[in-house]
Design a protein around this motif. Structure first.
Motif, PDB file in Angstrom:
ATOM      1  N   PHE A 249      68.189   9.938 -37.085  1.00  0.00           N
ATOM      2  CA  PHE A 249      67.985  10.178 -38.520  1.00  0.00           C
ATOM      3  C   PHE A 249      69.335  10.398 -39.203  1.00  0.00           C
ATOM      4  CE2 PHE A 249      67.537  13.275 -41.981  1.00  0.00           C
ATOM      5  CZ  PHE A 249      66.773  12.519 -42.860  1.00  0.00           C
ATOM      6  N   LYS A 257      73.528   6.020 -47.185  1.00  0.00           N
ATOM      7  CA  LYS A 257      74.290   6.548 -48.325  1.00  0.00           C
ATOM      8  C   LYS A 257      75.611   5.800 -48.521  1.00  0.00           C
ATOM      9  CE  LYS A 257      72.757  11.303 -48.744  1.00  0.00           C
ATOM     10  NZ  LYS A 257      73.140  12.707 -48.605  1.00  0.00           N
ATOM     11  N   GLN A 270      63.866   1.949 -52.778  1.00  0.00           N
ATOM     12  CA  GLN A 270      62.712   2.697 -52.278  1.00  0.00           C
ATOM     13  C   GLN A 270      62.345   2.308 -50.848  1.00  0.00           C
ATOM     14  OE1 GLN A 270      59.587   2.373 -55.230  1.00  0.00           O
ATOM     15  NE2 GLN A 270      60.436   4.080 -56.389  1.00  0.00           N
ATOM     16  N   GLY A 273      64.906   4.510 -49.020  1.00  0.00           N
ATOM     17  CA  GLY A 273      64.771   5.940 -49.331  1.00  0.00           C
ATOM     18  C   GLY A 273      63.432   6.501 -48.888  1.00  0.00           C
ATOM     19  N   PHE A 274      62.384   5.729 -49.088  1.00  0.00           N
ATOM     20  CA  PHE A 274      61.047   6.194 -48.703  1.00  0.00           C
ATOM     21  C   PHE A 274      60.913   6.272 -47.177  1.00  0.00           C
ATOM     22  CE2 PHE A 274      58.178   5.372 -52.632  1.00  0.00           C
ATOM     23  CZ  PHE A 274      59.130   5.957 -53.456  1.00  0.00           C
ATOM     24  N   LEU A 276      63.323   6.895 -45.114  1.00  0.00           N
ATOM     25  CA  LEU A 276      64.046   8.109 -44.707  1.00  0.00           C
ATOM     26  C   LEU A 276      63.216   9.362 -45.001  1.00  0.00           C
ATOM     27  CD1 LEU A 276      67.644   7.151 -45.844  1.00  0.00           C
ATOM     28  CD2 LEU A 276      67.023   7.802 -43.515  1.00  0.00           C
ATOM     29  N   SER A 277      62.479   9.333 -46.099  1.00  0.00           N
ATOM     30  CA  SER A 277      61.630  10.480 -46.448  1.00  0.00           C
ATOM     31  C   SER A 277      60.551  10.687 -45.389  1.00  0.00           C
ATOM     32  CB  SER A 277      60.959  10.264 -47.805  1.00  0.00           C
ATOM     33  OG  SER A 277      61.928  10.098 -48.796  1.00  0.00           O
ATOM     34  N   GLU A 278      59.957   9.597 -44.960  1.00  0.00           N
ATOM     35  CA  GLU A 278      58.935   9.705 -43.904  1.00  0.00           C
ATOM     36  C   GLU A 278      59.556  10.209 -42.605  1.00  0.00           C
ATOM     37  OE1 GLU A 278      57.342   5.767 -43.699  1.00  0.00           O
ATOM     38  OE2 GLU A 278      56.397   5.914 -45.665  1.00  0.00           O
ATOM     39  N   LEU A 280      62.251  12.105 -42.269  1.00  0.00           N
ATOM     40  CA  LEU A 280      62.570  13.534 -42.389  1.00  0.00           C
ATOM     41  C   LEU A 280      61.299  14.375 -42.271  1.00  0.00           C
ATOM     42  CD1 LEU A 280      64.713  15.712 -42.918  1.00  0.00           C
ATOM     43  CD2 LEU A 280      64.218  15.508 -45.351  1.00  0.00           C
ATOM     44  N   THR A 281      60.230  13.876 -42.852  1.00  0.00           N
ATOM     45  CA  THR A 281      58.950  14.597 -42.770  1.00  0.00           C
ATOM     46  C   THR A 281      58.498  14.706 -41.310  1.00  0.00           C
ATOM     47  OG1 THR A 281      58.336  13.879 -44.976  1.00  0.00           O
ATOM     48  CG2 THR A 281      56.535  14.550 -43.527  1.00  0.00           C
ATOM     49  N   MET A 282      58.597  13.621 -40.580  1.00  0.00           N
ATOM     50  CA  MET A 282      58.222  13.663 -39.160  1.00  0.00           C
ATOM     51  C   MET A 282      59.138  14.600 -38.377  1.00  0.00           C
ATOM     52  SD  MET A 282      57.035   9.851 -37.997  1.00  0.00           S
ATOM     53  CE  MET A 282      57.819   8.759 -39.163  1.00  0.00           C
ATOM     54  N   LYS A 321      58.910   6.733 -33.383  1.00  0.00           N
ATOM     55  CA  LYS A 321      58.810   6.174 -34.741  1.00  0.00           C
ATOM     56  C   LYS A 321      60.109   6.380 -35.519  1.00  0.00           C
ATOM     57  CE  LYS A 321      53.865   7.019 -35.073  1.00  0.00           C
ATOM     58  NZ  LYS A 321      52.967   8.126 -35.300  1.00  0.00           N
TER      59      LYS A 321
END
Lengths: 373, 380
Positions: A249, A257, A270, A273-274, A276-278, A280-282, A321
């Motif tokens: 990650f 970046k 997106q 970015g999206f 990466l958001s998933e 980070l959430t995992m 994942k």
């Protein structure tokens, strides 16, 4: 309830990170870490309370900060983290919990000082969800046992000073502490592996290998001791999986970046970015679940077995994942570069198949919910 | 770091489960099928103390911490209370009453919070508009100050409790030229001339919560109905949204435990191929998935509750992570449950069908999953 680490814990975690940063990613020569290289890494950690966590109360650090530190260690030096943890947290904790005074003096003491590498030989053909009896067995002989059998996939075996070999004693199970070079012990050449390439892993066989009585852990009720060993191993596998996620990650985020496309960093798209958001959430969900599993295990809570298995499945599968998605973001930079993501992707698989495999874990969680234990 | 609940918290959770199983859950299916709000259950929740749990006793509350409050939400889900009623509770307590409590004057607090805490009055919040969902700053509802009054014009949509609310916290632009800084919050009471509500919207799930539009046509409200100061509305809304992404998620965690219990009971009794279906590995795997997702979600939601208890509001990243996880991943347990029940799970008479429909709101309400991803990626 407290979701913060204390200042002392954070300081400790920082020390472990510093030590990990000095560890080699690959052996100086050859393909696998040698006994000396693993001892050098253990020596760095011995300057902190790290090696004593879970083995000696004087460590002053608990299971949760250990899990967080293991995550850092595994993210910075993954193969070495596997060697260190299998030696310390699996071999060492079994020894600390069940070893004789003699065994503790001869083996645990140098282990805590970073001067001894341990291994645990558990797996063989009969290791499945039912824990069928081992083929490896110890027969009483004089003031000890004569051990005969064979084991598969033993991490550290080619580099270990002492190997704890699980085997049958009647209808019970014991761990026989077998020193490297013992007559009758044959350690196979290290296997080439998909991940954790520098960690030496091999099979071994024993032919009438004599083990003195005070170098035996047990014998125990088979189900209980195997569950304990699996719990220790599963906790280690959680930390390793977290480390794989963290490193992949981190590399993917930094790349997103800095790498530009169409005049802007790709994180601004997106699609990236999206993703990466998933990821980070995992990662955060995995961290909190692993931390809670470690906390429950340390307390000896009755929920430990189920929550730890839940964590094992969730964290190990998230690791695959997250590392996979990191490689998609990194694209050619991940495929060709020397960053940690590609190794983390390969390493992630180990946390699924080692210890209690994710499929067996699901069956056990289901059985527990159904009251079929 | 430790994850210990206090003995009192655990006992309270058990109390809520017992109460909800006895008093509320038996009524859920009937109201869900009719698509009716269950006022009697709502009032019972007020009597029990759930509606005002985290407010100080002097305002009719119980003075509970946020962790305990989240536990109560989890307990409602675990007891099998339908998502519609827990949503109505969430909109009432957190989106309306909490905003009044945090930003109201002493007079406003004394006037509204005790009535809301007891369930005597029902509250709602009006933020979303037909053209302003996640893009709050583009709202067009205006509040123009005229002497000692504000005149509200505009409309709101998807307002939980809209048709039944006695009081609404309504967001409107007091400075249409400004974006976020032009938003202010107001208290609007039912029956105020110019304030009307639309017909209840027909929804896929959450059927016992009534949802409608709110209309403001030259709606005059006293100037003292301004909450806080002009221009502070966006900040208030952000605080409110954090409840959306913590306490309002708790029932979804609870429903994981509810589904697991329902599914294990069914899997032990349902015989196929001469044995209970629970003996098949595929069914065990689905049960495991329900448990795993429930365990994974728990830590994320309680982390925000704990942060709020430490006096750390506006944990945007943590809140978005929790909302994204619960929103997207809570769908799979309800799907697994339906597949375990097979054809029965598709029928209204089995609770899993209702939970399946209700869970579909998790990735939508309180900011869609895509919006959470946008927030997280920006904060990275």
């Amino acid at each position: 309830m407290n979701y913060d680490f204390t200042e002392a814990e954070l300081l400790f975690a920082g020390e472990v990170e510093k030590a990990a940063a000095q560890m080699p990613l690959a052996p100086a020569s050859g393909t696998f870490f040698s006994n000396a290289e693993i001892k050098a890494a253990l020596g760095l950690l011995a300057k902190t309370p790290y090696l004593a966590v879970g083995l000696d109360k004087s460590a002053g650090m608990g299971a949760v900060i250990h899990m967080a530190s293991m995550e850092s260690l595994a993210s910075l030096a993954p193969s070495m983290a596997l060697c260190v943890e299998m030696s310390t947290r699996v071999f060492g904790r079994l020894l600390a919990a069940h070893g004789s005074d003699v065994a503790k003096e001869k083996v645990l003491k140098p282990l805590l000082a970073g001067n001894l590498v341990g291994a645990v030989a558990l797996s063989e053909g009969a290791m499945n969800v039912e824990n069928d009896p081992f083929s490896t067995q110890g027969l009483e002989q004089g003031d000890g046992f004569s051990v005969t059998g064979a084991k598969n996939w033993v991490v550290n075996a080619p580099a270990a000073d002492v190997i704890a070999v699980a085997g049958r004693v009647g209808d019970k199970v014991a761990f026989f502490l077998v020193p490297a070079g013992a007559p009758g012990l044959l350690v196979e050449a290290p296997a080439t592996t998909m991940g954790y390439e520098a960690a030496p892993l091999s099979g071994l066989s024993l032919e009438n290998c004599a083990v003195p009585r005070d170098m035996i852990l047990g014998p125990f009720d088979a189900k209980t001791i195997l569950a304990e060993a699996r719990e220790l191993e599963n906790l280690v596998l959680l930390g390793l999986a977290l480390g794989a996620m963290k490193s992949a990650f981190g590399q993917a985020k930094a790349h997103a970046k800095s790498h530009k496309s169409g005049g802007k960093p790709i994180i601004a798209f997106q699609e990236v970015g999206f993703k990466l958001s998933e990821m980070l959430t995992m990662l955060q969900a995995s961290e909190l679940l692993a931390f809670r599993a470690a906390w429950l295990a340390e307390k000896g809570d009755k929920a430990t077995a189920d929550v730890l298995l839940c964590a094992k499945v969730f964290v190990a599968e998230c690791a695959e994942k997250v590392t996979g998605e990191a490689l998609r973001i990194l694209s050619g930079a991940g495929w060709t570069g020397t960053g940690p993501a590609q190794g983390a992707f390969r390493n992630a698989k180990w946390s699924q198949i080692a210890g209690t495999s994710t499929e067996i874990a699901r069956v056990k969680i289901g059985d527990s919910a159904l009251g079929y234990k | 770091m430790d994850f210990e609940f206090t003995r009192e918290q655990l006992m309270f959770k058990e109390e809520v489960i017992r109460f909800a199983k006895k008093e509320i859950a038996p009524r859920c299916a009937e109201h869900d099928l009719k698509g009716e709000f269950d006022l009697e259950s709502f009032r019972k929740m007020g009597e029990f103390g759930i509606l005002g749990l985290h407010f100080p006793e002097e305002y009719g509350g119980q003075g509970a911490d946020v962790v305990t409050t989240v536990m109560a939400g989890e307990a409602l889900g675990e007891a099998g209370v339908d998502g519609g009623l827990t949503l109505a509770y969430g909109a009432h307590t957190f989106l309306c009453a909490d905003t009044l409590f945090r930003h109201g004057t002493e007079v406003q607090k004394r006037k509204y919070v005790p009535k809301l805490a007891s369930g005597e009055w029902i509250g709602c919040m009006g933020l979303t508009e037909p053209g302003a969902g996640s893009d709050v700053a583009s709202m067009t509802t205006e509040a123009v100050k005229q002497g000692d009054k504000y005149i509200l014009n505009g409309s709101k949509i998807f307002i939980t409790n809209g048709p039944i609310a006695d009081v609404a916290v309504v967001y409107a632009k007091t400075d249409p030229t400004a974006k976020h800084a032009g938003i202010s919050a107001f208290v609007v009471e039912k029956g105020t001339p110019g304030y009307t509500t639309g017909e209840p919207l027909k929804k896929m799930g959450m059927k016992t919560s009534v949802t409608s539009e709110l209309f403001f046509n030259d709606c005059e409200i006293p100037a003292e109905n301004l909450l806080g100061q002009e221009g502070m509305g966006f900040l208030m809304a952000m605080e409110t949204v954090e409840w959306d992404r913590s306490a309002l998620l708790a029932p979804f965690i609870g429903s994981g435990a509810f589904l697991l219990k329902k599914c294990t009971d069914y899997a032990k009794k349902r015989i196929q191929f001469d044995r209970p279906i629970g003996k098949f590995q595929a069914v065990k795997h689905r049960l495991a998935e329900i448990r795993i997702m429930t365990e994974a979600a728990r830590g994320l939601v309680y982390r925000i509750a704990w942060c709020k208890d430490q006096g750390r509001p506006l944990n945007h990243l943590e809140a978005a992570v929790a909302k994204l996880f619960v929103g997207d991943w809570s769908l799979s347990p309800s799907n697994d449950a339906m597949l375990i029940f097979g054809g029965y799970g598709y029928c209204h008479e089995y609770d899993v069908e209702r939970v399946f429909r209700d869970s579909r709101l998790a990735p939508i309400g309180g900011g869609t999953s895509d919006i959470q991803k946008m927030i997280i990626s920006r904060l990275m």
